[in-house]
Design an enzyme around this catalytic site. Sequence first.
Site, PDB file in Angstrom:
ATOM      1  CE1 TYR A  93      -3.609   2.373   0.785  1.00  0.00           C
ATOM      2  CE2 TYR A  93      -2.880   2.739   2.913  1.00  0.00           C
ATOM      3  CZ  TYR A  93      -3.708   3.144   1.928  1.00  0.00           C
ATOM      4  OH  TYR A  93      -4.545   3.933   1.997  1.00  0.00           O
ATOM      5  CD  GLU A 144       7.965 -11.055  14.989  1.00  0.00           C
ATOM      6  OE1 GLU A 144       7.718 -12.118  15.745  1.00  0.00           O
ATOM      7  OE2 GLU A 144       6.886 -10.837  14.428  1.00  0.00           O
TER       8      GLU A 144
END
Length: 331
Positions: free
Chosen positions: A113, A177
Amino acid sequence: MPIINNSKTDPNKILPITYPWAREYYRAGVNNNWVPEEVSMQKDVEQWKSDSVLSKTERRLILWNLGFFSTAESLTANNIVLAVYNHVTNPEARQYLLRQGFEEAIHTDTFIYCCDTLGLDPDEIYNMYLTIPSIKEKDDFVVELTKSVFDPTFTTEGSENVQKFLCDLIGYYVIMEGIFFYAGFAMMLALKRQNKMVGIGEQFEYIMRDESLHLAFGCDLIKTIRKENPEVWTQTFCDHVVDLVKKAVELEQRYARDACPEGLLGINADRFSDYVEYVADRRLERLDLPKVYNRENPFPWMSQATDLAKEKNFFETRVTEYQSAAALTWD
Ligand code: FE
Ligand code: MN
């Protein structure tokens, strides 16, 4: 009923539940539902196209972070599906792994996006993990650390293999992460605080909220395996984990300096390095390992950044009332 190496586990029977905490993570993940299209990129597009809003340094920082995250999310998703899911057969843990996999797909979608709306060159962005050494070194470090688990003949039988599996979990949950994402989070949110690229900034806030759950689940998974296989958690193994974290901190600091060599308005480039050390200590504490850096948090606003306001417009249009999970603690 151990969480790995349990011949009695029927992966299709989730009830009765052995690990209620795994189910709690699933529910917390569902409560955090979001998709990138709900965040408007209008202002970001205007700022990106304008010559007067973003400095050269800021543009570099944005590109470096899109370059790193666009591929790191896929690496993480692949590890869940191709390595972790294989060996963690407990059904409620697998339920969460499926949820996490879905969230990684949402994160991957976020960078599609961003590339689409800003009109970025996908070949440039998606090759940065090969062409930019400070990004490549981070990915290579995790991939190397987790290589043996990807061997199709790998099993978690025996102490040495349990240690290898733990290294995979530490590599992805704690280092990728939990450390490699955080200089980028801090940079993008620092930019947002200056009203720059607020759409991407908000998407990073949502990603960070998801990642903090992934990290917390990963640490609980590691702790459970440790509790059920105490013989693997030797002093030598602990020292090895601390060394891995130290090496990861060096790589993340190099990345931060490369992405943001001159710092940001009011933030010296060294503060990002300090933040990485602060974050690494938090991760070590979470694994009951000794702190290394004793650094104070240079960005106290980062701890509040995951308290996303739920009264945002896009939520008002929905029937379901979303809520942030309060039952779990994470950072
Ligand atoms: Fe992610
Ligand atoms: Mn994740």
